[in-house]
Design a protein around this motif. Sequence first.
Motif, PDB file in Angstrom:
ATOM      1  N   ASP A   1       0.828  -1.225   0.000  1.00 17.64           N
ATOM      2  CA  ASP A   1       0.000   0.000   0.000  1.00 17.64           C
ATOM      3  C   ASP A   1       0.857   1.267   0.000  1.00 17.64           C
ATOM      4  O   ASP A   1       0.739   2.113   0.888  1.00 17.64           O
ATOM      5  CB  ASP A   1      -0.986  -0.057   1.178  1.00 17.64           C
TER       6      ASP A   1
ATOM      7  N   HIS B   1       0.653   3.504  -2.357  1.00 25.39           N
ATOM      8  CA  HIS B   1      -0.347   4.528  -2.697  1.00 25.39           C
ATOM      9  C   HIS B   1       0.262   5.849  -3.168  1.00 25.39           C
ATOM     10  O   HIS B   1      -0.131   6.932  -2.721  1.00 25.39           O
ATOM     11  CB  HIS B   1      -1.310   4.748  -1.522  1.00 25.39           C
TER      12      HIS B   1
ATOM     13  N   ASP C   1      -1.114  -2.243  -4.449  1.00 26.88           N
ATOM     14  CA  ASP C   1      -1.552  -0.855  -4.270  1.00 26.88           C
ATOM     15  C   ASP C   1      -0.345   0.092  -4.300  1.00 26.88           C
ATOM     16  O   ASP C   1      -0.089   0.863  -3.375  1.00 26.88           O
ATOM     17  CB  ASP C   1      -2.400  -0.664  -3.008  1.00 26.88           C
TER      18      ASP C   1
ATOM     19  N   HIS D   1      -6.329  -1.086  -6.151  1.00 28.12           N
ATOM     20  CA  HIS D   1      -6.150   0.208  -6.815  1.00 28.12           C
ATOM     21  C   HIS D   1      -5.337   0.039  -8.103  1.00 28.12           C
ATOM     22  O   HIS D   1      -5.622   0.718  -9.092  1.00 28.12           O
ATOM     23  CB  HIS D   1      -5.471   1.207  -5.874  1.00 28.12           C
TER      24      HIS D   1
ATOM     25  N   HIS E   1      -2.425  -9.450  -1.955  1.00 26.95           N
ATOM     26  CA  HIS E   1      -2.796  -8.108  -1.482  1.00 26.95           C
ATOM     27  C   HIS E   1      -3.843  -8.161  -0.370  1.00 26.95           C
ATOM     28  O   HIS E   1      -3.704  -7.515   0.663  1.00 26.95           O
ATOM     29  CB  HIS E   1      -3.321  -7.251  -2.645  1.00 26.95           C
TER      30      HIS E   1
ATOM     31  N   HIS F   1      -3.679  -4.317   2.210  1.00 29.07           N
ATOM     32  CA  HIS F   1      -5.069  -3.930   1.947  1.00 29.07           C
ATOM     33  C   HIS F   1      -5.776  -3.235   3.109  1.00 29.07           C
ATOM     34  O   HIS F   1      -6.547  -2.322   2.900  1.00 29.07           O
ATOM     35  CB  HIS F   1      -5.869  -5.171   1.526  1.00 29.07           C
TER      36      HIS F   1
ATOM     37  N   HIS G   1      -4.364  -1.608   5.767  1.00 33.49           N
ATOM     38  CA  HIS G   1      -3.631  -0.406   6.200  1.00 33.49           C
ATOM     39  C   HIS G   1      -3.455  -0.324   7.722  1.00 33.49           C
ATOM     40  O   HIS G   1      -3.141   0.744   8.253  1.00 33.49           O
ATOM     41  CB  HIS G   1      -4.297   0.891   5.698  1.00 33.49           C
TER      42      HIS G   1
HETATM   43 ZN    ZN Z   1      -4.550   0.087  -0.107  1.00 31.25          ZN
END
Ligand code: ZN
Length: 246
Positions: A8, A10, A36, A66, A116, A150, A152
């Motif tokens: 993640d 991001h 992600d 994502h 994920h 996933h 977080h």
């Molecule tokens: Zn995420």
Amino acid sequence: MRLAILTDIHANKEAFLAVLADVKERGVDQVVVLGDVVGYGPDPDWCVDRVVQLVKDGAICVKGNHDAAVTTPDPAMNPVAKAAIDWTAAQLSDDRKVFLSSLPLTNRMDDMLFVHASANDPGDWIYVTSENRAMGSFHTVTDRLVFCGHVHKPALYSCDIGNRVGGARIVPGSPVPLLKSRRWLAVVGAVGQPRDGIPQAAWALLDSDRNELTFRRVPYDIAATAARIRAAGLPDSLARRIMTGE
Ligand code: ZN
């Protein structure tokens, strides 16, 4: 063997750089990215290019929701996530989109599974937020160690030979012994958008010889990323969220 497990990201360049510096300082043999890479953050190009380079250097990377949504619309996504994905898709070149859409949903190495969201249904983006949800993964696969992102929020679950699942306590920076008599599922916290109330970037270090897992937190220039989220015209709530880590 020492593995760095990141997830993640991001599109948060500052957090990713800080984590990569911490990974380098710790010294690892293998990097794993649990997906992600993009979404929410202001630097999708840079983050994809850095992951492409890591993969060229031998890293494992699996696909997040994502990453998938950049090329395949996800009707389950909330309006803020969707707005960020539309912005991200407009930024990314075709070759970067191809990289993200070509990532596998799962990957394995020795007795480890990387995914994920969940091991029981990797493409369904299930949030492993409880012992009950972790049970689904333990009862579907037989791998001794499962690593997910996933959610977080860092978490650790284990399953004994009687198939009983329990949670384990995590203290950032303190190694947890992964007893051989159990199987383990680690939910690794987010590099780029933590949601456990601690805004520092998260990653996890596995020492497979010592059989220890350490959840780590790394400070980074959060205000700089928040300013760049706002300058990009991304939803303001995304800037506020990384400031509080909630
Ligand atoms: Zn995420």
